[in-house]
Every structure is written in C-alpha cells, then in structure tokens.
Scaffold this motif. Structure first.
Motif, mmCIF file in Angstrom:
data_model
loop_
_atom_site.group_PDB
_atom_site.id
_atom_site.type_symbol
_atom_site.label_atom_id
_atom_site.label_comp_id
_atom_site.label_asym_id
_atom_site.label_seq_id
_atom_site.Cartn_x
_atom_site.Cartn_y
_atom_site.Cartn_z
ATOM 1 N N ARG A 34 6.598 -7.388 -8.128
ATOM 2 C CA ARG A 34 7.239 -8.437 -9.239
ATOM 3 C C ARG A 34 6.139 -9.417 -9.603
ATOM 4 N N ARG A 35 5.377 -10.065 -8.894
ATOM 5 C CA ARG A 35 4.442 -11.210 -9.467
ATOM 6 C C ARG A 35 3.380 -10.410 -10.053
ATOM 7 N N ILE A 36 2.918 -9.133 -9.583
ATOM 8 C CA ILE A 36 1.926 -8.450 -10.331
ATOM 9 C C ILE A 36 2.482 -8.164 -11.607
ATOM 10 N N ALA A 37 3.628 -7.381 -11.784
ATOM 11 C CA ALA A 37 4.319 -7.080 -13.285
ATOM 12 C C ALA A 37 4.365 -8.372 -14.093
ATOM 13 N N ALA A 38 4.602 -9.697 -13.570
ATOM 14 C CA ALA A 38 4.748 -10.653 -14.244
ATOM 15 C C ALA A 38 3.486 -11.103 -14.764
ATOM 16 N N ALA A 39 2.534 -10.873 -13.822
ATOM 17 C CA ALA A 39 1.124 -11.334 -14.478
ATOM 18 C C ALA A 39 0.733 -10.461 -15.676
ATOM 19 N N LEU A 40 1.145 -9.352 -15.501
ATOM 20 C CA LEU A 40 0.583 -8.084 -16.552
ATOM 21 C C LEU A 40 1.481 -7.989 -17.588
ATOM 22 N N ALA A 83 -5.177 -10.898 -9.200
ATOM 23 C CA ALA A 83 -4.809 -11.179 -7.915
ATOM 24 C C ALA A 83 -4.411 -12.798 -8.059
ATOM 25 N N ALA A 84 -5.517 -13.582 -8.816
ATOM 26 C CA ALA A 84 -5.080 -15.013 -8.854
ATOM 27 C C ALA A 84 -3.573 -15.295 -9.683
ATOM 28 N N ALA A 85 -3.499 -14.432 -10.584
ATOM 29 C CA ALA A 85 -2.402 -14.718 -11.547
ATOM 30 C C ALA A 85 -1.184 -14.289 -10.540
ATOM 31 N N GLY A 115 -1.165 -14.553 -7.393
ATOM 32 C CA GLY A 115 -0.731 -15.228 -6.166
ATOM 33 C C GLY A 115 -1.422 -14.680 -4.908
ATOM 34 N N ILE A 116 -2.236 -13.375 -4.946
ATOM 35 C CA ILE A 116 -2.338 -12.597 -3.854
ATOM 36 C C ILE A 116 -3.981 -12.646 -3.679
ATOM 37 N N SER A 117 -4.338 -11.873 -2.816
ATOM 38 C CA SER A 117 -6.058 -11.648 -2.434
ATOM 39 C C SER A 117 -6.592 -10.643 -3.172
ATOM 40 N N GLN A 118 -7.658 -10.863 -3.548
ATOM 41 C CA GLN A 118 -8.232 -9.833 -4.457
ATOM 42 C C GLN A 118 -8.479 -8.324 -3.407
ATOM 43 N N PRO A 119 -8.755 -8.431 -2.127
ATOM 44 C CA PRO A 119 -8.771 -7.249 -1.509
ATOM 45 C C PRO A 119 -7.327 -6.547 -1.213
ATOM 46 N N TYR A 120 -6.320 -7.521 -1.169
ATOM 47 C CA TYR A 120 -5.015 -7.037 -1.078
ATOM 48 C C TYR A 120 -4.562 -6.169 -2.459
ATOM 49 N N LEU A 121 -4.937 -6.868 -3.708
ATOM 50 C CA LEU A 121 -4.875 -6.003 -4.866
ATOM 51 C C LEU A 121 -5.449 -4.714 -5.073
ATOM 52 N N SER A 122 -6.529 -4.902 -4.581
ATOM 53 C CA SER A 122 -7.464 -3.512 -4.656
ATOM 54 C C SER A 122 -6.866 -2.434 -3.670
ATOM 55 N N GLU A 123 -6.325 -2.855 -2.654
ATOM 56 C CA GLU A 123 -5.419 -1.783 -1.698
ATOM 57 C C GLU A 123 -4.269 -1.213 -2.529
ATOM 58 N N ILE A 124 -3.594 -2.236 -3.038
ATOM 59 C CA ILE A 124 -2.534 -1.666 -3.713
ATOM 60 C C ILE A 124 -2.994 -0.675 -4.947
ATOM 61 N N GLU A 125 -3.876 -1.218 -5.884
ATOM 62 C CA GLU A 125 -4.595 -0.240 -6.820
ATOM 63 C C GLU A 125 -4.910 0.989 -6.394
ATOM 64 N N ASN A 126 -5.587 0.808 -5.115
ATOM 65 C CA ASN A 126 -6.071 2.361 -4.843
ATOM 66 C C ASN A 126 -5.176 3.036 -3.758
ATOM 67 N N GLY A 127 -3.673 2.744 -3.715
ATOM 68 C CA GLY A 127 -2.799 3.467 -3.071
ATOM 69 C C GLY A 127 -2.805 3.261 -1.475
ATOM 70 N N ARG A 128 -3.619 2.571 -0.965
ATOM 71 C CA ARG A 128 -3.719 2.182 0.613
ATOM 72 C C ARG A 128 -2.613 1.241 1.096
ATOM 73 N N LYS A 129 -2.108 0.593 -0.027
ATOM 74 C CA LYS A 129 -0.874 -0.392 0.660
ATOM 75 C C LYS A 129 -0.044 -0.115 -0.585
ATOM 76 N N THR A 130 1.229 -0.396 -0.367
ATOM 77 C CA THR A 130 2.303 -0.390 -1.180
ATOM 78 C C THR A 130 2.897 -1.540 -1.859
ATOM 79 N N GLY A 131 2.515 -2.677 -1.178
ATOM 80 C CA GLY A 131 3.041 -3.928 -1.491
ATOM 81 C C GLY A 131 4.471 -4.267 -1.556
ATOM 82 N N SER A 132 4.809 -5.475 -1.303
ATOM 83 C CA SER A 132 6.506 -5.635 -1.114
ATOM 84 C C SER A 132 6.880 -5.868 -2.615
ATOM 85 N N VAL A 133 8.159 -5.548 -2.621
ATOM 86 C CA VAL A 133 8.914 -6.048 -3.700
ATOM 87 C C VAL A 133 8.472 -7.103 -4.704
ATOM 88 N N ASP A 134 8.523 -8.213 -3.812
ATOM 89 C CA ASP A 134 8.163 -9.589 -4.192
ATOM 90 C C ASP A 134 6.612 -9.691 -4.940
#
Length: 119
Positions: free
Chosen positions: A104-110, A78-80, A82-101
């Motif tokens: 992209r930032r998650i993909a870059a961090a990974l 989440a820090a890498a 630039g998003i909050s940990q709860p938001y990342l958790s929601e994306i990982e658990n399928g509760r939110k999809t996350g914007s393309v931006d």
C-alpha cells in the motif's frame, strides 16, 4: 430519428428501428461517453500512455515499471514508501512479496492503486 416502431413478439415488447437510426443512436452514445471521459481528464484524472499499458501487460515487475515511468530510483521509492532499498529490490525482483501494508505504501508513493501493482 424516425420510423421507430414498438412491436411485441411472444408477449415481449421490442423496439424496431432502421439501421441508420441505430447507427445514429450508437454515435450519440459514443459522443456522450467520450465527453464524460474528457471531463474526467479535464478534472485531473491521470491517463496512461499506450507504451506503459503494453509494458504493464508483459512485465515481471509492475512496481519497477511504474517506478521507471515515474522517473524514480529504487532509493527514492524506498524512501517514499518508508522501506529499505534492498527490501524494495527484493520485492521488485520477486524474491519477496511484501506485506499488504508495504505494498500500500509503495502504491501510494507511486500514485497508483494497490491493485495496479499487485495484479
């Protein structure tokens, strides 16, 4: 290679060769392709272990799978990204999809392509 014949059937050109010559040709192509792959790896292209590939085919969260493979905690990713940990958790658990931006930032961090996590 020997015994290669050029023939024409119904006005179309063909090449006729023995099965042995055909197998030799396939072996040469396989060798060239393997050398090209090894050159990409030597140049630093990342490879994926079989276990990761199998997991990616069956996971409900490619982001979590890559995060775990990279040895990152939810907070670190989440820090890498630039998003909050709860938001990342929601994306990982399928509760939110996350914007393309955000994706992209998650993909870059990974250190993966966007298609790798959005597929």
């Amino acid at each position: 290679m020997s015994g290669i014949q050029r023939i024409e059937i119904d006005g179309r050109p063909y090449v006729l060769l023995s099965e042995e010559d055909y197998e030799d040709m396939i072996d040469m192509i396989d060798t060239i392709e393997a050398q090209a792959i090894m050159a990409r790896i030597a140049a630093g292209e990342e490879t994926w272990p079989h276990e990761l590939v199998v997991e990616l085919m069956s996971t409900d969260s490619r982001i979590r799978t890559y995060r775990t493979y990279r040895g990152m905690s939810v907070s670190e990713l989440a820090a890498a990204a630039g998003i909050s940990q709860p938001y990342l958790s929601e994306i990982e658990n399928g509760r939110k999809t996350g914007s393309v931006d955000v994706l992209r930032r998650i993909a870059a961090a990974l250190r993966v392509e966007l298609d790798d996590i959005a597929g």
